[in-house]
Scaffold this motif. Structure first.
Motif, PDB file in Angstrom:
ATOM      1  N   THR A   1      -6.005  14.405   0.588  1.00  0.00           N
ATOM      2  CA  THR A   1      -5.785  13.207   1.397  1.00  0.00           C
ATOM      3  C   THR A   1      -4.784  13.525   2.495  1.00  0.00           C
ATOM      4  O   THR A   1      -4.012  14.495   2.421  1.00  0.00           O
ATOM      5  CB  THR A   1      -5.249  12.053   0.541  1.00  0.00           C
ATOM      6  OG1 THR A   1      -3.971  12.437   0.013  1.00  0.00           O
ATOM      7  CG2 THR A   1      -6.209  11.731  -0.606  1.00  0.00           C
TER       8      THR A   1
ATOM      9  N   LYS B   1      -4.713  -1.692  -0.397  1.00  0.00           N
ATOM     10  CA  LYS B   1      -6.109  -1.694   0.022  1.00  0.00           C
ATOM     11  C   LYS B   1      -6.922  -2.682  -0.784  1.00  0.00           C
ATOM     12  O   LYS B   1      -7.764  -3.429  -0.245  1.00  0.00           O
ATOM     13  CB  LYS B   1      -6.673  -0.300  -0.144  1.00  0.00           C
ATOM     14  CG  LYS B   1      -8.091  -0.146   0.367  1.00  0.00           C
ATOM     15  CD  LYS B   1      -8.535   1.306   0.242  1.00  0.00           C
ATOM     16  CE  LYS B   1      -9.983   1.443   0.761  1.00  0.00           C
ATOM     17  NZ  LYS B   1     -10.454   2.841   0.633  1.00  0.00           N
ATOM     18  N   LYS B   2      -6.663  -2.785  -2.087  1.00  0.00           N
ATOM     19  CA  LYS B   2      -7.371  -3.742  -2.926  1.00  0.00           C
ATOM     20  C   LYS B   2      -7.068  -5.188  -2.539  1.00  0.00           C
ATOM     21  O   LYS B   2      -7.917  -6.059  -2.564  1.00  0.00           O
ATOM     22  CB  LYS B   2      -7.026  -3.507  -4.391  1.00  0.00           C
ATOM     23  CG  LYS B   2      -7.633  -2.228  -4.962  1.00  0.00           C
ATOM     24  CD  LYS B   2      -7.269  -2.082  -6.435  1.00  0.00           C
ATOM     25  CE  LYS B   2      -7.917  -0.832  -7.025  1.00  0.00           C
ATOM     26  NZ  LYS B   2      -7.573  -0.673  -8.462  1.00  0.00           N
ATOM     27  N   GLN B   3      -5.780  -5.420  -2.208  1.00  0.00           N
ATOM     28  CA  GLN B   3      -5.407  -6.793  -1.821  1.00  0.00           C
ATOM     29  C   GLN B   3      -6.119  -7.195  -0.544  1.00  0.00           C
ATOM     30  O   GLN B   3      -6.524  -8.353  -0.378  1.00  0.00           O
ATOM     31  CB  GLN B   3      -3.889  -6.858  -1.638  1.00  0.00           C
ATOM     32  CG  GLN B   3      -3.131  -6.772  -2.961  1.00  0.00           C
ATOM     33  CD  GLN B   3      -1.631  -6.778  -2.757  1.00  0.00           C
ATOM     34  OE1 GLN B   3      -1.178  -6.717  -1.610  1.00  0.00           O
ATOM     35  NE2 GLN B   3      -0.871  -6.879  -3.851  1.00  0.00           N
TER      36      GLN B   3
ATOM     37  N   GLU C   1      -9.164  15.715  -4.867  1.00  0.00           N
ATOM     38  CA  GLU C   1      -9.469  15.136  -3.561  1.00  0.00           C
ATOM     39  C   GLU C   1      -8.258  15.323  -2.650  1.00  0.00           C
ATOM     40  O   GLU C   1      -7.133  14.952  -2.999  1.00  0.00           O
ATOM     41  CB  GLU C   1      -9.776  13.639  -3.693  1.00  0.00           C
ATOM     42  CG  GLU C   1     -10.066  12.978  -2.359  1.00  0.00           C
ATOM     43  CD  GLU C   1     -10.307  11.480  -2.504  1.00  0.00           C
ATOM     44  OE1 GLU C   1     -10.672  10.848  -1.516  1.00  0.00           O
ATOM     45  OE2 GLU C   1     -10.085  10.966  -3.620  1.00  0.00           O
TER      46      GLU C   1
ATOM     47  N   GLU D   1      -9.074  -6.063   0.523  1.00  0.00           N
ATOM     48  CA  GLU D   1     -10.514  -6.219   0.261  1.00  0.00           C
ATOM     49  C   GLU D   1     -10.780  -7.454  -0.600  1.00  0.00           C
ATOM     50  O   GLU D   1     -11.896  -8.009  -0.574  1.00  0.00           O
ATOM     51  CB  GLU D   1     -11.060  -4.978  -0.457  1.00  0.00           C
ATOM     52  CG  GLU D   1     -11.041  -3.755   0.421  1.00  0.00           C
ATOM     53  CD  GLU D   1     -11.495  -2.520  -0.355  1.00  0.00           C
ATOM     54  OE1 GLU D   1     -11.650  -2.645  -1.591  1.00  0.00           O
ATOM     55  OE2 GLU D   1     -11.681  -1.452   0.276  1.00  0.00           O
TER      56      GLU D   1
ATOM     57  N   LEU E   1      -0.450   2.519  -1.724  1.00  0.00           N
ATOM     58  CA  LEU E   1      -1.500   2.352  -0.724  1.00  0.00           C
ATOM     59  C   LEU E   1      -2.785   1.824  -1.352  1.00  0.00           C
ATOM     60  O   LEU E   1      -3.504   0.986  -0.751  1.00  0.00           O
ATOM     61  CB  LEU E   1      -1.759   3.704  -0.033  1.00  0.00           C
ATOM     62  CG  LEU E   1      -0.644   4.213   0.888  1.00  0.00           C
ATOM     63  CD1 LEU E   1      -0.978   5.602   1.407  1.00  0.00           C
ATOM     64  CD2 LEU E   1      -0.441   3.250   2.055  1.00  0.00           C
ATOM     65  N   ARG E   2      -3.098   2.270  -2.563  1.00  0.00           N
ATOM     66  CA  ARG E   2      -4.292   1.801  -3.259  1.00  0.00           C
ATOM     67  C   ARG E   2      -4.179   0.308  -3.564  1.00  0.00           C
ATOM     68  O   ARG E   2      -5.147  -0.471  -3.419  1.00  0.00           O
ATOM     69  CB  ARG E   2      -4.511   2.606  -4.541  1.00  0.00           C
ATOM     70  CG  ARG E   2      -5.865   2.294  -5.218  1.00  0.00           C
ATOM     71  CD  ARG E   2      -6.049   3.095  -6.509  1.00  0.00           C
ATOM     72  NE  ARG E   2      -6.080   4.533  -6.231  1.00  0.00           N
ATOM     73  CZ  ARG E   2      -5.181   5.383  -6.650  1.00  0.00           C
ATOM     74  NH1 ARG E   2      -4.151   4.953  -7.372  1.00  0.00           N
ATOM     75  NH2 ARG E   2      -5.298   6.664  -6.363  1.00  0.00           N
ATOM     76  N   THR E   3      -2.997  -0.113  -3.958  1.00  0.00           N
ATOM     77  CA  THR E   3      -2.793  -1.532  -4.272  1.00  0.00           C
ATOM     78  C   THR E   3      -2.934  -2.388  -3.018  1.00  0.00           C
ATOM     79  O   THR E   3      -3.575  -3.464  -3.041  1.00  0.00           O
ATOM     80  CB  THR E   3      -1.388  -1.735  -4.879  1.00  0.00           C
ATOM     81  OG1 THR E   3      -1.292  -0.950  -6.079  1.00  0.00           O
ATOM     82  CG2 THR E   3      -1.153  -3.193  -5.218  1.00  0.00           C
TER      83      THR E   3
ATOM     84  N   ARG F   1       0.740   6.973  -3.087  1.00  0.00           N
ATOM     85  CA  ARG F   1      -0.704   6.808  -3.209  1.00  0.00           C
ATOM     86  C   ARG F   1      -1.061   5.551  -3.980  1.00  0.00           C
ATOM     87  O   ARG F   1      -1.981   4.799  -3.629  1.00  0.00           O
ATOM     88  CB  ARG F   1      -1.299   8.046  -3.890  1.00  0.00           C
ATOM     89  CG  ARG F   1      -2.854   8.005  -3.888  1.00  0.00           C
ATOM     90  CD  ARG F   1      -3.462   9.298  -4.356  1.00  0.00           C
ATOM     91  NE  ARG F   1      -3.064   9.634  -5.720  1.00  0.00           N
ATOM     92  CZ  ARG F   1      -2.336  10.680  -6.038  1.00  0.00           C
ATOM     93  NH1 ARG F   1      -1.902  11.484  -5.073  1.00  0.00           N
ATOM     94  NH2 ARG F   1      -2.019  10.921  -7.295  1.00  0.00           N
ATOM     95  N   GLY F   2      -0.280   5.286  -5.054  1.00  0.00           N
ATOM     96  CA  GLY F   2      -0.517   4.059  -5.823  1.00  0.00           C
ATOM     97  C   GLY F   2      -0.241   2.813  -5.006  1.00  0.00           C
ATOM     98  O   GLY F   2      -0.980   1.808  -5.095  1.00  0.00           O
TER      99      GLY F   2
END
Length: 485
Positions: free
Chosen positions: A29, A480-482, A27, A484, A476-478, A473-474
């Protein structure tokens, strides 16, 4: 056969270190794109820096034992002595293993007067003047046929004659004692010959011989003004003067009544014919000048070849058949140049590859032999000797894929002191050659070093930015989860 090949291919696949991920499983990005751009820019900059470093030449200095192929080396010098005549100045060479050369006659050494005139192709070794045997010493020991001159009457009497020979003497001088009866005999013979050409008495003002005793106080002035530095000195005055633009004419022929008389008659003949004397007069036609025209002051320029051991070069007054008037000898001097080895910039040109490496002074305080490096060593005291100690270090500058340029760098220390009574002053350059050599070599990186460096940079940068991209990337993913959650 096809089945065997397929089996072999599947076996080789097990050792694949570069397994790929199908494109549809990856993917792209925006973050990965920005990191990729930064990675490419960084790789390009580091690639150019590594290539520049690979082609760069680096000087490396080392100290080694000198293994000079030559058994000897050059010592170059250019020294001016304003108060010592070229007729007296000699060059002597000594070293610690017993070599000794005095009053060198090497054709690589040249003397010039201070007016710039060339004196000779070498340091002249004056011949031993032959002493005449025809004079009866007892007969002329007490007789006086010469004209005694003093400071009071010197200028007036000399101008009265077309030609006058004047002997400057000192009673304590052994050579003067031997010359005295011969010179009186010659004076008598000159009078006899001149009487034979008597024309209304005018001969009495044509030619005469005279003497000056430089040891009496009343004659100090005239002997100083005439720059008398050795006894006996026989000067030749033509039409009232022995000087033309600061020049003197001195008789250096045989010391016999016949030779002095014949020379005096020849000088009169030349003067009456208004003949230019040039460098001097050869009255007997043997090819050797019997009088020399010279000036006060001398510049010695040239070189010698000396063994590669400690030694010295001495400049000092020297003359066969003379005693020196040490009170009138001043060894003040100007060092225009002093260097060792073959001059690497004699014409003022240094190869471009060495210009940034060879010192601007070519290795020593006086090595460049220019007006800027000239140094005056002077004193107003009498009988002063100068000592210069030179420590010489061989140096080699070796450009990449070129032959080395050999040079000799040095340091110099100087001192002066007054000589004891009756000792002749001198100027001495003592040199000591170091057994160690400074070597400056240009080096470059080998090809394998450059290739390994490039691969290491590319691999390391790529791996480092992969790690950075993964961490970003990790993170940013963390985040985003917080948000949501």
């Amino acid at each position: 056969r096809g089945t065997a090949m397929g089996t072999m291919s599947r076996g080789v696949q097990r050792f694949d270190f570069f397994r790929s991920i199908p494109l549809d499983l990856t993917e792209a990005t925006a973050l990965g794109g920005w990191v990729s751009v930064v990675t490419v820019i960084t790789l390009g900059a580091l690639f150019l820096a590594e290539v520049s470093s690979f082609f760069a030449v680096t000087p490396v200095t080392s100290i080694e034992i000198s293994h000079g192929e030559d058994l000897d080396f050059r010592v170059n010098f250019n020294v001016t002595f304003p108060d010592v005549s070229c007729e007296w100045l000699s060059v002597d060479v000594y070293d610690v293993i017993g070599h000794k050369k005095t009053n060198l006659t090497d054709t690589t050494i040249h003397k010039y007067n201070l007016a710039g005139g060339y004196v000779g192709p070498a340091i002249k070794s004056w011949h031993q003047p032959r002493i005449g045997q025809s004079t009866e010493v007892e007969q002329y020991a007490e007789k006086r046929y010469t004209i005694p001159l003093t400071t009071v009457n010197f200028g007036r009497v000399v101008k009265e004659y077309k030609v006058m020979m004047v002997a400057f003497i000192a009673p304590w001088c052994v050579h003067c004692q031997m010359l005295k009866p011969i010179y009186e005999h010659a004076a008598q013979e000159v009078q006899r010959r001149m009487a034979g050409r008597n024309t209304q008495g005018r001969w009495q003002r044509d030619l005469a011989l005279a003497t000056v005793d430089c040891t009496t106080d009343v004659n100090d002035e005239v002997c100083t003004n005439e720059h008398i530095q050795a006894f006996p000195t026989i000067r030749v005055f033509r039409r009232g003067s022995d000087r033309k633009t600061g020049m003197h004419e001195s008789y250096r022929g045989d010391r016999s009544a016949e030779a002095i008389t014949d020379f005096a008659m020849k000088a009169l003949e030349e003067t009456e014919a208004q003949k230019a004397i040039g460098a001097g007069t050869d009255f007997d036609g043997d090819g050797r000048l019997d009088s020399y025209v010279h000036s006060l002051g001398c510049r010695v320029d040239g070189y010698i070849r000396a063994p590669r051991v400690p030694g010295s070069i001495t400049f000092s007054p020297h003359a066969i058949g003379h005693d020196f008037h040490v009170e009138n000898i001043n060894m003040s001097h100007v060092v225009h140049g002093l260097s060792f080895g073959k001059p690497i910039a004699k014409a003022g040109v240094i190869p471009s590859k060495y210009r940034n490496k060879v010192p601007s002074d070519l290795g020593g305080a006086y090595a460049s032999d220019t007006d800027k490096s000239a140094t005056l060593f002077t004193t107003l005291r009498e009988k002063v000797t100068y000592e210069h100690f030179v420590k010489v270090v061989p140096t080699a500058y070796q450009a990449l894929r070129s032959s080395p340029v050999e040079a000799y760098e040095y340091t110099i220390n100087s001192n002066q002191y007054q000589e004891p009574e009756d000792e002749v002053p001198h100027v001495r350059f003592t040199y000591d050659l170091s057994p160690m050599q400074v070597v400056v070599r240009e080096t470059s990186r080998p090809l394998i070093d450059g290739v390994v460096g490039l691969l290491a940079i590319m691999g390391g940068v790529y791996t480092a930015f992969m790690m950075v991209e993964g961490m970003l990337r990790g993170a940013l993913r963390t985040l985003k989860k917080q948000r949501e959650g």
